[in-house]
Design an enzyme around this catalytic site. Structure first.
Site, short mmCIF file in Angstrom:
data_model
loop_
_atom_site.label_atom_id
_atom_site.label_comp_id
_atom_site.label_asym_id
_atom_site.label_seq_id
_atom_site.Cartn_x
_atom_site.Cartn_y
_atom_site.Cartn_z
N SER A 43 0.65 -1.18 -0.08
CA SER A 43 0.08 0.13 0.13
C SER A 43 0.88 1.43 -0.02
O SER A 43 1.30 1.98 1.19
CB SER A 43 -0.83 -0.09 1.25
OG SER A 43 -0.75 0.65 2.25
N HIS A 149 -3.69 -5.76 2.93
CA HIS A 149 -3.07 -6.63 3.45
C HIS A 149 -3.74 -8.07 3.83
O HIS A 149 -3.13 -9.19 4.30
CB HIS A 149 -2.08 -6.50 4.74
CG HIS A 149 -1.37 -5.25 4.51
ND1 HIS A 149 -0.86 -4.44 5.61
CD2 HIS A 149 -0.63 -4.73 3.34
CE1 HIS A 149 0.10 -3.50 5.07
NE2 HIS A 149 -0.01 -3.60 3.83
N GLN A 158 -6.65 -1.08 7.56
CA GLN A 158 -5.73 -1.83 6.98
C GLN A 158 -5.06 -2.73 8.30
O GLN A 158 -4.49 -3.68 8.22
CB GLN A 158 -4.53 -1.23 6.30
CG GLN A 158 -3.18 -1.88 5.71
CD GLN A 158 -2.50 -1.19 4.97
OE1 GLN A 158 -2.60 -0.91 3.49
NE2 GLN A 158 -1.38 -0.60 5.50
N GLU A 159 -4.81 -1.73 9.27
CA GLU A 159 -4.27 -2.62 10.61
C GLU A 159 -4.60 -1.90 11.92
O GLU A 159 -4.75 -0.88 12.17
CB GLU A 159 -2.62 -1.96 10.56
CG GLU A 159 -1.59 -2.28 9.04
CD GLU A 159 -0.67 -1.70 9.12
OE1 GLU A 159 0.15 -1.40 10.20
OE2 GLU A 159 0.01 -1.50 7.92
N GLU A 202 1.11 -9.01 7.28
CA GLU A 202 2.14 -8.50 8.55
C GLU A 202 1.77 -9.67 9.77
O GLU A 202 2.23 -9.06 10.91
CB GLU A 202 1.79 -7.22 8.84
CG GLU A 202 2.28 -6.19 7.67
CD GLU A 202 2.01 -4.71 8.14
OE1 GLU A 202 1.35 -4.59 9.18
OE2 GLU A 202 2.46 -3.95 7.30
N ASP A 238 -4.41 1.94 11.93
CA ASP A 238 -3.65 2.49 10.46
C ASP A 238 -4.60 2.22 9.21
O ASP A 238 -5.03 0.93 8.83
CB ASP A 238 -2.42 1.57 9.84
CG ASP A 238 -1.97 2.34 8.60
OD1 ASP A 238 -2.56 3.19 7.97
OD2 ASP A 238 -0.79 1.75 8.16
N GLU A 283 -3.00 6.43 12.00
CA GLU A 283 -2.28 6.58 10.82
C GLU A 283 -3.03 6.69 9.66
O GLU A 283 -3.96 5.84 9.35
CB GLU A 283 -0.99 5.39 10.93
CG GLU A 283 -0.12 5.48 9.68
CD GLU A 283 0.88 4.27 9.73
OE1 GLU A 283 1.00 3.88 10.88
OE2 GLU A 283 1.07 3.66 8.67
N ASP A 309 1.76 8.39 6.96
CA ASP A 309 2.34 7.63 6.27
C ASP A 309 2.74 8.12 4.66
O ASP A 309 3.56 8.61 4.26
CB ASP A 309 2.07 6.11 6.64
CG ASP A 309 2.76 5.25 5.70
OD1 ASP A 309 3.59 5.37 5.05
OD2 ASP A 309 2.12 3.84 5.55
N LYS A 334 9.83 5.32 7.01
CA LYS A 334 10.12 3.84 6.23
C LYS A 334 11.19 4.07 5.59
O LYS A 334 11.15 4.75 4.53
CB LYS A 334 9.12 3.48 5.57
CG LYS A 334 7.92 3.03 6.19
CD LYS A 334 6.57 2.90 5.17
CE LYS A 334 5.34 1.97 5.91
NZ LYS A 334 4.05 2.18 5.08
N HIS A 362 8.46 -1.02 9.46
CA HIS A 362 8.78 -2.21 8.58
C HIS A 362 7.62 -1.84 7.24
O HIS A 362 7.10 -0.74 7.32
CB HIS A 362 8.23 -3.58 9.14
CG HIS A 362 6.82 -3.69 9.43
ND1 HIS A 362 6.14 -4.74 9.81
CD2 HIS A 362 5.86 -2.78 9.63
CE1 HIS A 362 5.20 -4.74 9.98
NE2 HIS A 362 4.58 -3.50 9.80
N ARG A 363 7.75 -2.81 6.15
CA ARG A 363 6.88 -3.03 5.17
C ARG A 363 6.27 -4.18 5.34
O ARG A 363 6.66 -5.13 5.82
CB ARG A 363 7.57 -2.72 3.81
CG ARG A 363 8.44 -1.39 3.54
CD ARG A 363 7.86 -0.14 3.94
NE ARG A 363 6.44 0.01 2.83
CZ ARG A 363 6.50 0.92 1.88
NH1 ARG A 363 7.52 1.69 1.60
NH2 ARG A 363 5.33 1.09 1.36
N SER A 364 5.10 -4.44 4.43
CA SER A 364 4.44 -5.64 4.62
C SER A 364 5.07 -6.61 3.92
O SER A 364 4.80 -7.83 4.29
CB SER A 364 2.77 -5.38 4.08
OG SER A 364 2.96 -4.84 2.77
N LYS A 385 7.18 0.52 14.49
CA LYS A 385 6.10 -0.51 14.08
C LYS A 385 6.77 -1.88 13.21
O LYS A 385 7.23 -1.61 12.14
CB LYS A 385 5.26 0.26 13.07
CG LYS A 385 3.73 -0.48 12.77
CD LYS A 385 2.70 0.52 12.23
CE LYS A 385 2.83 0.61 10.57
NZ LYS A 385 1.61 0.99 9.93
P1 PGA Z 1 2.61 -1.48 2.91
O1 PGA Z 1 1.90 -0.70 4.16
O2 PGA Z 1 4.15 -1.76 3.51
O3 PGA Z 1 2.19 -2.61 2.33
O4 PGA Z 1 3.09 -0.34 2.04
C1 PGA Z 1 2.39 -0.45 5.47
C2 PGA Z 1 1.72 0.74 5.69
O5 PGA Z 1 0.62 1.14 5.22
O6 PGA Z 1 1.97 1.35 6.91
ZN ZN Z 2 0.69 3.00 7.10
#
Ligand code: PGA
Ligand code: ZN
Length: 417
Positions: A43, A149, A158-159, A202, A238, A283, A309, A334, A362-364, A385
């Site tokens: 994402s 994800h 998403q999270e 994740e 998030d 987020e 982000d 990131k 991190h990333r996914s 994170k």
């Molecule tokens: P991504 O997403 O690593 O898949 O881009 C992580 C986030 O949005 O924090």
């Molecule tokens: Zn994010």
């Protein structure tokens, strides 16, 4: 600091936790070899650098190998010195010639080799170079995933995240989050039909439930975990708002809740959730081109950290302007969004300097590398994170335990500066 010489560089293609190809680089500095690979997002923000050169991971390895003639033999006067050269060699704004992932893997491997050749770990080389007191960041852990994800049927946010606000050590923090994660698993299997314990990219559960239900259960698990451990576990979110926005109607499509909200309605909806569940961190609640909505939300929930982000993509200039207009009080850092460790560190510095909360992330699609933990400890990041469950996520948390041991305890950072 003394000058050291880059003696070797080798790049290769490896796979990330999702099975996608990425770039790994080995660098030798004064006889010490270090290795680093870059993660990949699913994402991604529109303003991130290009992760790969033309030709994908293979194309990036070719481009970097060709350019390595200019890197081998160069001297480093500090752990981040190779970054200047990488920028020159690439020469594009978006790192599209060698790719941000090849750049970052080189930047990190060189920094680690520089540190190692001087007999110190990466976090210490960074903290000395940047003038930062090393400290352990609080883990912000994904326990339930949706959106990009997870599969369809999972919530659109998403999270769903946990943060053990009062933890006194990395061990206590990780134990608290794992305990609450397990409680969440039990709650989900009692309350949700279908296949509630599937996993998102994740490592969090990815159950077929609404956003409201997910928040209710995560908040309950956090409360039960707090009661049992005596550590206050708070809830974070998030939204990854750019993926929730339906571009045709301009509305935020929360199908699982039966809600199709305008930007202003989304501000009220998220504000209500923050109040109701004591959410401390939100987020990307909106799409990345709507900073005014971020500011509206941050004004309505002044105690919570609204975090950027995709909105700021680890760029110091974007973080500064979003913070100065009151759109956010926290920023995701990131390193591969910008391709250079030095730029990621500068972003953390800018956020910290404006009394904000920098969050190393991190990333996914991750690797088992743990340099993100060193980066967080050696810069100004107060949270990390990095997920919770899965080898590539736990690798970062376990590294915090080792660093905590070296620091001798009592160096926990927290939500407030
Ligand atoms: P991504 O997403 O690593 O898949 O881009 C992580 C986030 O949005 O924090
Ligand atoms: Zn994010």
């Amino acid at each position: 600091m003394e000058s050291r010489r880059i003696e070797k560089l080798r790049a290769r293609v490896v796979f990330d936790s999702r099975g996608d190809k990425t770039v790994e680089v080995e660098v030798t500095v004064d006889g010490f070899t270090a290795r680093a690979a870059a993660p990949s997002g699913k994402s991604r923000g529109k303003r991130e650098v290009q992760p790969f050169a033309e030709g994908g991971a293979e194309g990036s390895v070719r481009a970097l190998t060709e350019a390595s003639r200019r890197i081998i033999g160069a001297t480093m006067d500090d752990p981040l010195a190779v970054d200047v050269l990488l920028r020159e060699i690439d020469g594009t704004e978006d790192f599209s010639r060698i790719g941000g992932n090849a750049a970052l893997a080189t930047s990190v491997a060189a920094a680690m080799a520089y540190a190692g050749s001087g007999g110190v770990p990466l976090y210490l080389a960074l903290s000395r170079h940047l003038g930062v007191e090393p400290g352990i960041p609080l883990p912000l852990s994904n326990v339930l995933g949706g959106g990009a994800h997870a599969g369809s049927g999972a919530p659109e946010f998403q999270e769903y995240l946990l943060v053990p606000v009062g933890a006194k050590s990395a061990m206590q923090a990780i134990e608290a989050n794992v305990l609450a994660y397990r409680k969440l698993g039990r709650l989900l299997s009692q309350e949700v039909r279908g296949y509630p314990l599937g996993k998102g990219d994740e490592g969090g559960y990815a159950p077929p439930i609404s956003n409201r239900k997910a928040l209710e259960l995560v908040a309950r698990a956090a409360q039960e975990g707090s009661d049992e451990t005596g550590v206050r576990i708070a809830v974070g979110l998030d939204v990854a708002g750019s993926n929730v926005l339906d571009p045709k109607s301009g509305r935020y499509a929360l199908r699982s809740d039966g809600l199709y909200l305008t930007g202003e309605e989304m501000v009220s909806f998220i504000g209500e959730l923050v109040d109701r569940y004591g959410i401390v961190y939100v987020e990307d609640p909106f799409a990345e081109d709507s900073p005014e909505l971020f500011a509206d939300l941050q004004r309505s929930v002044p105690r919570a950290f609204v975090c950027g982000d995709d909105l700021v993509v680890t760029r110091p200039d974007l973080i500064r302007s979003a913070m100065e207009r009151g759109a956010i009080r926290a920023a995701i850092i990131k390193p591969n969004q910008v391709g250079l460790l030095s730029v990621a560190a500068e972003s953390a510095r800018v956020c910290h300097g404006l009394s904000g909360l920098p969050v190393a992330s991190h990333r996914s699609g991750e690797t088992t590398d743990a340099y993100l933990s060193h980066f967080a400890v050696g810069t100004w990041c107060r949270l990390i994170k990095c997920g919770l469950i899965g080898g590539e996520r736990m690798a970062k948390l376990n590294e915090l335990l080792r660093i905590g041991e070296e620091l001798g305890g009592g160096r926990m950072r927290g939500l407030s500066g």
